[in-house]
Enzyme design. Structure first.
Site, PDB file in Angstrom:
ATOM      1  N   GLY A 152      27.166 -29.119  11.837  1.00 14.09           N
ATOM      2  CA  GLY A 152      25.778 -29.557  11.728  1.00 14.09           C
ATOM      3  C   GLY A 152      25.610 -31.022  11.359  1.00 14.09           C
ATOM      4  N   HIS A 211      27.779 -35.194  18.536  1.00 19.25           N
ATOM      5  CA  HIS A 211      27.551 -33.763  18.775  1.00 19.25           C
ATOM      6  C   HIS A 211      26.719 -33.563  20.052  1.00 19.25           C
ATOM      7  CE1 HIS A 211      27.766 -33.685  14.195  1.00 19.25           C
ATOM      8  NE2 HIS A 211      28.686 -32.793  14.524  1.00 19.25           N
TER       9      HIS A 211
END
Ligand code: PAF
Length: 287
Positions: free
Chosen positions: A31, A37
């Site tokens: 996260g 990402h």
């Protein structure tokens, strides 16, 4: 986009997709998304019909004095970013579901986990290998996508999947950098403005090494000496390791024969940053 937290539910969902012949990609993450990402997710979106992103800050890969408690977390922000990229499922298992009371099974990829980050962070790759194997079993993707910034991690996971016959394709994707060259990392948020400026020495060192190799340098000693000089001349830094290794086995090399990987870990203030690059005699590499 659906958010699923229950391992049985994600497995039912992906089994259902599999039974219809649907190709599934998984991007495992902890996260606090950044462009690195998102680039993995965009790639997953391109190559598969269904894209699952897992978000789990895995306690098993943090040492007792590491940053588990303060690791940055923001589920609402992450969910909005994942939705924007077209993720189908954000999988957010709670720690109690991953490691319920009585949990006692861990996976170790022996050789590859020993040196480099494995030496500075004992138990780290055991935690990574264990959680990644669990995620692969739970999600059952056709392809799992990881960033090359965690280069040793990527080799550990490739070995894990091959050794344990996991029917998944492991894909590594290039490092994404800020405009000034700093490799993107959720941990960059820990850096003060002065440390952020110092952190650029990793990329400066990488560029210098690439240039040296393109101008004919081959020996570990000459390359690491140049890299060390750049980092030690930068305030707030402390070298954890610098190494020139074989790209797959991660064994240290004395000289570059065709290709090698320069890997480095440097403390900048209280933040440990890692970076790496391909060093190739024949091609100018970009990341
Ligand atoms: O690279 C990461 O974010 C983590 O190590 C991973 C692969 C998601 C396992 O927790």
């Amino acid at each position: 986009m659906e958010i699923i937290s229950n391992p049985a539910q994600i497995r039912r969902q992906t089994q259902d997709w599999r039974s219809q012949g649907t190709k599934i990609a998984l991007v495992p993450t902890m996260g606090y998304f950044h462009e690195g990402h998102l680039s993995l997710m965009r790639y997953g979106r391109e190559i598969a019909t269904k894209l699952v992103v897992s978000l789990f800050v895995n306690p098993a890969q943090f040492g007792p004095n590491e940053d588990l408690a303060r690791y940055p977390r923001d589920l609402d922000r992450d969910a909005a970013m994942a939705q924007e990229v077209g993720v189908d499922v954000l999988y957010t298992p709670p720690a109690e579901a991953m490691y319920p009371p009585g949990y006692q099974t861990y996976v170790t990829v022996e050789e590859l986990s020993r040196g480099l980050c494995g030496a500075s962070r004992p138990g780290h790759f055991r935690g990574v290998a264990t959680v990644v194997l669990k995620l692969l079993h739970q999600v059952q993707p056709h392809t799992a996508i990881f960033g090359e910034k965690d280069y040793q991690q990527l080799q550990v996971i490739r070995r894990l999947a091959a050794d344990l016959d996991v029917p998944v394709e492991i894909v590594g994707r290039p490092i994404v950098r800020e405009a000034d060259g700093l490799a993107m990392s959720s941990r960059n948020t820990y850096l003060s403005p002065e440390e952020r400026a110092s952190a650029l020495c990793l990329f400066r060192a990488i560029k210098a090494a690439r240039e040296l190799v393109l101008s004919g340098a081959k020996s570990r000693a000459s390359i690491l000496e140049a890299v060390r000089g750049i980092i030690t001349a930068t305030p707030h830094t402390n070298i954890d390791y610098l190494a020139l290794v074989h790209p797959e086995t991660l064994q240290e090399l004395e000289t570059i024969q065709n290709e090698a990987r320069l890997v480095l870990a440097v403390w900048v203030g209280k933040t440990r940053l890692i970076d790496n690059t391909l060093l190739s005699e024949s091609r100018l590499c970009c990341v």
